[in-house]
Enzyme design. Structure first.
Site, PDB file in Angstrom:
ATOM      1  CB  CYS A   2       1.370   1.467  -7.081  1.00  0.00           C
ATOM      2  SG  CYS A   2       0.131   2.660  -7.005  1.00  0.00           S
ATOM      3  CG  ASP A  30       2.681   7.009  -5.543  1.00  0.00           C
ATOM      4  OD1 ASP A  30       3.664   7.792  -5.742  1.00  0.00           O
ATOM      5  OD2 ASP A  30       1.771   7.116  -4.882  1.00  0.00           O
ATOM      6  NE  ARG A  90       3.935   9.134  -3.324  1.00  0.00           N
ATOM      7  CZ  ARG A  90       3.158   9.021  -2.251  1.00  0.00           C
ATOM      8  NH1 ARG A  90       3.229   9.908  -1.118  1.00  0.00           N
ATOM      9  NH2 ARG A  90       1.967   8.043  -2.329  1.00  0.00           N
ATOM     10  CG  HIS A  96       3.236   2.712  -2.690  1.00  0.00           C
ATOM     11  ND1 HIS A  96       2.859   3.817  -2.210  1.00  0.00           N
ATOM     12  CD2 HIS A  96       2.605   2.398  -3.930  1.00  0.00           C
ATOM     13  CE1 HIS A  96       1.754   4.360  -3.385  1.00  0.00           C
ATOM     14  NE2 HIS A  96       1.762   3.385  -4.001  1.00  0.00           N
ATOM     15  CB  CYS A  99      -1.293   3.025  -1.617  1.00  0.00           C
ATOM     16  SG  CYS A  99      -1.870   2.634  -3.075  1.00  0.00           S
TER      17      CYS A  99
END
Length: 216
Positions: A46, A48, A50, A102, A105
Site C-alpha cells: 500500500c 500508506d 506508515r 496492513h 488501512c
C-alpha cells in the site's frame, strides 16, 4: 520559510546525513550499488506512509523491488503492476512476490463504508461519475459487498477485510501472465507468491499462510 518547504529541507538534510553515515560504515556501498540490483523479493504494498517496506523489514537499498498503490491492489488489467511484475521476474530475478496489506488501512475503510452505503441505498438510476480513486477501489468495494460481516464489530470487520483483500490480490497475482509464464517455464523460475499483513499498531508482520508456488 513555508511549512511545506521546511518539511522538504528536513528530508534533504536527513538524506545528506544518512549518506555520510553509510559512507562511514560501508565505504563501498554506493559504488557497488551502481553495478546493478539483485533483490530476491518483490514487495507489492500500500502507498500508506506508515508502511515503508525497507524500514519495517530492516532492509537496505537493493534488497527489495517495490510496487505500491492505494490499498495494495493488483488489477489484472493494470499495465503498471503487470510491467513491474514482469520486470521483477524476467530482468531483476526475484524469487518471492509478497503482497503486503496492513491494518488500519484507509483505502479498505473507505471501501467498507462505500459497500455499506450501497447495501442501504439499493436505488436504481445512473450513478454519479466515479473519481479515479473510486474506480481504482471498485473491485475491493465489490468484494466487501459479498462478505458476511454481520457478526463482526467495525474494527473486526476491517481487519477481516484487510486479510480477505490480501488473499484476493495473491490470487490475482497468481493469475497474472508473468507469473503463469514463469511457472510454465519450470526449472530456473521458482517464483513464490505470499500474502502478509503488517500491524500498524505493533510493527509486526504476519504471514497469512497462503503462499503459492509452481507446484502449489
Amino acid at each position: 520559510m513555508s511549512p511545506s518547504l521546511s518539511a522538504l529541507e528536513r528530508l534533504l538534510s536527513a538524506n545528506s546525513k544518512w549518506a555520510e553515515a553509510v559512507d562511514e560504515i560501508n565505504p563501498g556501498f554506493f559504488r557497488e550499488s551502481t553495478k546493478g540490483q539483485f533483490p530476491k523479493v518483490l514487495w507489492i504494498g500500500c502507498a500508506d506512509s506508515r508502511v515503508p517496506e525497507s524500514l519495517v523489514t530492516g532492509s537496505k537499498p537493493g534488497d527489495i523491488f517495490v510496487h505500491r498503490n492505494i490499498a495494495n491492489q493488483f488489477h489484472l488489467e493494470d499495465d503498471s503492476a503487470l510491467s513491474v511484475l514482469a520486470y521483477a521476474i524476467d530482468v531483476v530475478g526475484v524469487e518471492h512476490v509478497v503482497l503486503a496489506g496492513h491494518t488500519h488501512c484507509g483505502g479498505a475503510a473507505a471501501c467498507y463504508e462505500a459497500a455499506q452505503e450501497a447495501a442501504v441505498a439499493r436505488k436504481p438510476g445512473t450513478p454519479k461519475a466515479a473519481s479515479p480513486l473510486t474506480r481504482w477501489l471498485a473491485p475491493l468495494t465489490d468484494m466487501i459487498g459479498k462478505l458476511d460481516l454481520s457478526n463482526k464489530s467495525p474494527s473486526e470487520a476491517l481487519d477481516y477485510i484487510v486479510e480477505e483483500n490480501v488473499k484476493r490480490q495473491v490470487e490475482n497475482i497468481c493469475n497474472a501472465e508473468p507469473i503463469k509464464s514463469a511457472w510454465a517455464r519450470g526449472q530456473g523460475k521458482q517464483i513464490w507468491v505470499h500474502g502478509w499483513v503488517y500491524g500498524v499498531g505493533n510493527g509486526r508482520i504476519r504471514d497469512l499462510k497462503v503462499s503459492r508456488g509452481p507446484s502449489a
